[in-house]
Design an enzyme around this catalytic site. Sequence first.
Site, PDB file in Angstrom:
ATOM      1  N   ARG A  13     -24.333 -12.872 -16.942  1.00 52.46           N
ATOM      2  CA  ARG A  13     -24.199 -11.622 -15.930  1.00 52.46           C
ATOM      3  C   ARG A  13     -24.505 -10.276 -16.626  1.00 52.46           C
ATOM      4  O   ARG A  13     -25.222  -9.317 -16.223  1.00 52.46           O
ATOM      5  CB  ARG A  13     -22.685 -11.592 -15.374  1.00 52.46           C
ATOM      6  N   GLY A  65     -12.314  -9.662  -9.250  1.00 54.13           N
ATOM      7  CA  GLY A  65     -13.383 -10.161  -9.783  1.00 54.13           C
ATOM      8  C   GLY A  65     -14.725  -9.129 -10.086  1.00 54.13           C
ATOM      9  O   GLY A  65     -14.512  -8.111  -9.782  1.00 54.13           O
ATOM     10  N   CYS A  66     -15.843  -9.592  -9.637  1.00 54.59           N
ATOM     11  CA  CYS A  66     -17.067  -8.810  -9.867  1.00 54.59           C
ATOM     12  C   CYS A  66     -16.945  -7.734  -8.797  1.00 54.59           C
ATOM     13  O   CYS A  66     -16.737  -7.821  -7.420  1.00 54.59           O
ATOM     14  CB  CYS A  66     -18.333  -9.683  -9.586  1.00 54.59           C
ATOM     15  N   PHE A  67     -16.979  -6.287  -9.290  1.00 52.64           N
ATOM     16  CA  PHE A  67     -16.935  -5.396  -8.410  1.00 52.64           C
ATOM     17  C   PHE A  67     -17.830  -5.004  -7.337  1.00 52.64           C
ATOM     18  O   PHE A  67     -17.724  -4.234  -6.316  1.00 52.64           O
ATOM     19  CB  PHE A  67     -16.672  -3.790  -8.937  1.00 52.64           C
TER      20      PHE A  67
END
Length: 243
Positions: A13, A65-67
Amino acid sequence: MTQPTQRTAGRLRPLILAAAGLGLLSAVALPQWRAFAEEPARRLPEAAAVAQEPGHLRSAIVAGGCFWGVQGVFQHVRGVSRAVSGYAGGSQTDADYASVSSGGTGHAEAVEITYDPAVIRYDEVLRIFFSVALDPTAVNRQGPDTGRQYRSALFPRDAEQARVAGAYVAQLDAARLYGRPIATTIEPGAAFYPAEAYHQDFMAAHPNHPYIAANDAPKLRDLQRLFPERTNAAPALVGRPPA
């Protein structure tokens, strides 16, 4: 291309983010992300503890988690005028993506939500958060991303938010709605630091990105399906002044 494993996905990522920052984002050149099994989205019960919030605009900090996805969901929530991706839980000295990606800063990827309590109260923000934005039973993981920086957490800004957050987590656990206990932590007193510009409005800017399509777009569809009365069609973008 071989599908990335959960651990590999977390490592790849940062490379995708660097490409985004350089304007090199291309679905063709990136791994074909797949969605990971999560607790299903559901319209959770209303909070028994109703937030008492005098005044106009308030803010809340949540981490799930992923913003990208959390921001994307709340940008479509009625009563939310602004949702900003950033970091919370650590110090200002290491509130940057390169440092936070190491998992050792204490920061979680987080979103600061500015909302009008006359339209949506803090307890109602939490109801949407737990219903559609994350799997609250996952420990230090959401979807393909692993590490403490992807933990689920609430960062209350005052005693009232702490009261409501604690009560709602306890209410959901007592109702045994999930197969595992809720792992979301409550961490009062944390400062919020906005993330780099290329993270902001990421979901709106890159709706066809493989990661977004697999992991985040379903959250927005769940919001629209489960809370149509709470959903705005157009997102409240960071890059655009509030109306």
